[in-house]
Design a protein around this motif. Sequence first.
Motif, PDB file in Angstrom:
ATOM      1  N   ALA A 255      31.074  48.549  49.061  1.00  0.00           N
ATOM      2  CA  ALA A 255      32.450  48.065  49.000  1.00  0.00           C
ATOM      3  C   ALA A 255      33.367  49.168  49.507  1.00  0.00           C
ATOM      4  N   PRO A 256      34.026  48.973  50.661  1.00  0.00           N
ATOM      5  CA  PRO A 256      34.888  50.023  51.203  1.00  0.00           C
ATOM      6  C   PRO A 256      36.144  50.248  50.376  1.00  0.00           C
ATOM      7  N   ALA A 257      36.466  49.289  49.518  1.00  0.00           N
ATOM      8  CA  ALA A 257      37.604  49.384  48.596  1.00  0.00           C
ATOM      9  C   ALA A 257      37.366  48.331  47.532  1.00  0.00           C
ATOM     10  N   LEU A 258      38.185  48.324  46.504  1.00  0.00           N
ATOM     11  CA  LEU A 258      38.068  47.312  45.463  1.00  0.00           C
ATOM     12  C   LEU A 258      39.443  46.763  45.145  1.00  0.00           C
ATOM     13  N   PRO A 259      39.595  45.445  45.138  1.00  0.00           N
ATOM     14  CA  PRO A 259      38.581  44.443  45.500  1.00  0.00           C
ATOM     15  C   PRO A 259      38.437  44.347  47.015  1.00  0.00           C
ATOM     16  N   ALA A 260      37.293  43.804  47.461  1.00  0.00           N
ATOM     17  CA  ALA A 260      37.069  43.658  48.903  1.00  0.00           C
ATOM     18  C   ALA A 260      36.040  42.567  49.158  1.00  0.00           C
ATOM     19  N   LEU A 261      36.255  41.850  50.251  1.00  0.00           N
ATOM     20  CA  LEU A 261      35.223  40.952  50.744  1.00  0.00           C
ATOM     21  C   LEU A 261      34.125  41.817  51.362  1.00  0.00           C
ATOM     22  N   VAL A 262      32.909  41.672  50.865  1.00  0.00           N
ATOM     23  CA  VAL A 262      31.821  42.538  51.323  1.00  0.00           C
ATOM     24  C   VAL A 262      30.796  41.793  52.166  1.00  0.00           C
ATOM     25  N   ALA A 263      30.839  40.469  52.193  1.00  0.00           N
ATOM     26  CA  ALA A 263      29.881  39.724  53.006  1.00  0.00           C
ATOM     27  C   ALA A 263      30.296  38.264  53.084  1.00  0.00           C
ATOM     28  N   CYS A 264      29.851  37.622  54.142  1.00  0.00           N
ATOM     29  CA  CYS A 264      29.869  36.172  54.200  1.00  0.00           C
ATOM     30  C   CYS A 264      28.474  35.732  54.629  1.00  0.00           C
ATOM     31  N   THR A 265      28.123  34.511  54.286  1.00  0.00           N
ATOM     32  CA  THR A 265      26.775  34.018  54.548  1.00  0.00           C
ATOM     33  C   THR A 265      26.833  32.810  55.470  1.00  0.00           C
ATOM     34  N   VAL A 266      25.956  32.834  56.470  1.00  0.00           N
ATOM     35  CA  VAL A 266      25.844  31.745  57.436  1.00  0.00           C
ATOM     36  C   VAL A 266      24.476  31.097  57.289  1.00  0.00           C
ATOM     37  N   ALA A 267      24.444  29.778  57.201  1.00  0.00           N
ATOM     38  CA  ALA A 267      23.177  29.054  57.171  1.00  0.00           C
ATOM     39  C   ALA A 267      22.637  28.913  58.583  1.00  0.00           C
ATOM     40  N   VAL A 268      21.325  29.027  58.725  1.00  0.00           N
ATOM     41  CA  VAL A 268      20.662  28.873  60.026  1.00  0.00           C
ATOM     42  C   VAL A 268      19.534  27.853  59.899  1.00  0.00           C
TER      43      VAL A 268
END
Length: 307
Positions: A255-268
Amino acid sequence: MASESIRLHHVGHVVRDLAGALELYRRLGFTVHAPSCPAMAPREGAEPEPFGAANTHADFARDFLELATVVDGTGHLPADARIVPLQAPPEVLPTLLERINATSASLAGFLDRFEGLHILMFSSSDIEATADRLTAAGVAHGGVNTVRRPAGDVVETVRYLEIEYAEGRIGVVAELDEGIQATRVPDHPNGAIGLVDATLCTADAELDAVQARYERYLGRVPRASGPARVFDLDGATLTLVPASGLGSWLPGAEAPALPALVACTVAVGDLAATRDLLRDNGISMRETPSGEVFVPAAFLTFRQGDQ
């Protein structure tokens, strides 16, 4: 509970070097459109020059990933960037410029914080009902805005509202027009189908407060999953993870900071084939406890979706 259907609309990656980010996304197996950027002549008789912000999408049937940057003369715009001269009636131009400059300033502020995911927009089946529900819940927002933009031979209407908060640009958008969106969706070499999760990391002591905030935003209560709190949306999820549990949830994530978006998920469509493509393209990846493929450099996770 929310009366309207809520799902993910798009997640945005704010970068300094858009050309470099495009190259990475293409190595990840996404087909990404050429970015576009507004332009204006600095003085009468001069050629239009790019300014403001540039962006592009990796489009799916119901949602998309966005790449965005600030155009400041050193923004490393790709060679294929589409420069779009502003054309607006004189009475509209000041408002348009104000919006562009506000967007640019917001992106610059995000980059001062860190380079990464800063945009999380949800999709609503009834944007007016969402606005009323947020107001009733005491959530401050700027009201529903409407913009219209050319989309091939038709004009696309986009209706949205924004909720500014520490983790970035948060908001709700009316559902994409399926007919218009279908004209944008390419075949992605990695087999990408669509967005299925956004993961937000928060300080342990703030987890309950952040959960309560998103309960008001989304009109629903999350379920517990290990250290995480998971909001079930329409075909997707929003996952809140305490900082102490991030390493076990997403090995290699920081986490580069808090709070932070750290990932998104893509379905394949075929996770094994996606893994092979990433390996062939020299992409460093980790496997999560649930068997997904996480690429820390892109804040991106791949998950097996429906065939």
